[in-house]
Write an enzyme that holds these catalytic residues in place. Sequence first.
Site, short mmCIF file in Angstrom:
data_model
loop_
_atom_site.label_atom_id
_atom_site.label_comp_id
_atom_site.label_asym_id
_atom_site.label_seq_id
_atom_site.Cartn_x
_atom_site.Cartn_y
_atom_site.Cartn_z
N MET A 185 -8.45 8.53 9.44
CA MET A 185 -8.99 8.82 8.11
C MET A 185 -10.13 9.85 8.18
O MET A 185 -11.12 9.74 7.45
CB MET A 185 -9.49 7.54 7.44
CG MET A 185 -8.43 6.46 7.33
SD MET A 185 -9.05 4.92 6.62
CE MET A 185 -10.24 4.40 7.86
N LYS A 205 -3.72 3.30 -2.13
CA LYS A 205 -4.95 4.09 -2.11
C LYS A 205 -4.70 5.35 -1.31
O LYS A 205 -3.91 5.36 -0.37
CB LYS A 205 -6.08 3.33 -1.40
CG LYS A 205 -6.54 2.06 -2.05
CD LYS A 205 -7.66 1.48 -1.20
CE LYS A 205 -8.13 0.15 -1.72
NZ LYS A 205 -9.21 -0.39 -0.86
N ASP A 264 0.82 -1.21 0.00
CA ASP A 264 0.00 0.00 0.00
C ASP A 264 0.85 1.26 0.00
O ASP A 264 2.05 1.22 0.30
CB ASP A 264 -0.87 0.03 1.26
CG ASP A 264 -2.14 -0.79 1.12
OD1 ASP A 264 -2.42 -1.24 -0.01
OD2 ASP A 264 -2.85 -0.98 2.12
#
Length: 245
Positions: free
Chosen positions: A166, A54, A33
């Site tokens: 997030m 991502k 990632d």
Amino acid sequence: MVVYLVGAGPGDPDLITLKAVKALKKANVVIYDRLANNEILKYAENADLIYVGKKAGEHYKKQDEINQILIDQGKKHENVVRLKGGDPFVFGRGGEEMLALLEEGICVEFIPGVTSAIGVPTSSGLPVTHRGVATSLTIVTGHEDPTKPNKQVKWDFKADTIIILMGIGLLEENTKEIMKYKDPKTPVCVIENGTSPDQRIITGTLEDITQNRINTPALVIVGKVVDVFKESLLKKAKLEKVEGK
């Protein structure tokens, strides 16, 4: 034939576990990632590298595509590492990848990582619990899957400390929701790029933290432990001043 779901830790490459390093050294393929520090990939010297990163609003690969890559590589190779930032099971969608692999009869093993929710505050000197101040902790996503019919997060947490992952894109919305249940003067700390050389710390309160310019990746700590952190910074500054003499 085994796929290792591996946590890479919060950013500092020295915070990866020894078990994770061993898995990387014997890997035939590493699927990694964006939030996995690239320095960690040096341990995978004999592996093919597949990037599936991502970030908010920009997905190089969709989750279904990542699942299929894991399945395809897991069927081809003896040792496959799926390297994920933080811990694979703390908002890392590791559970979805595990189930997809098991459905195809592929063996899965798990190597936990230091989650950013704890590792980043601790590395900064911010205790997420503290005797007499905080005896409970909630870790919550600040950005739920927009395709879900109903939101699961209600923001009425009773925990002394709330850690939001997030959540920078929706920080104003989230803090407004928390203020329905907590004092607007509740201390808040935001840590950008935690454990990295670019780390930046911003403090404030629920009512004014969004007045600052904040960049991703970052996490948010809400609660009186932030005052403990600020007190420790003052004491540290005094010690450094004395030592400087």
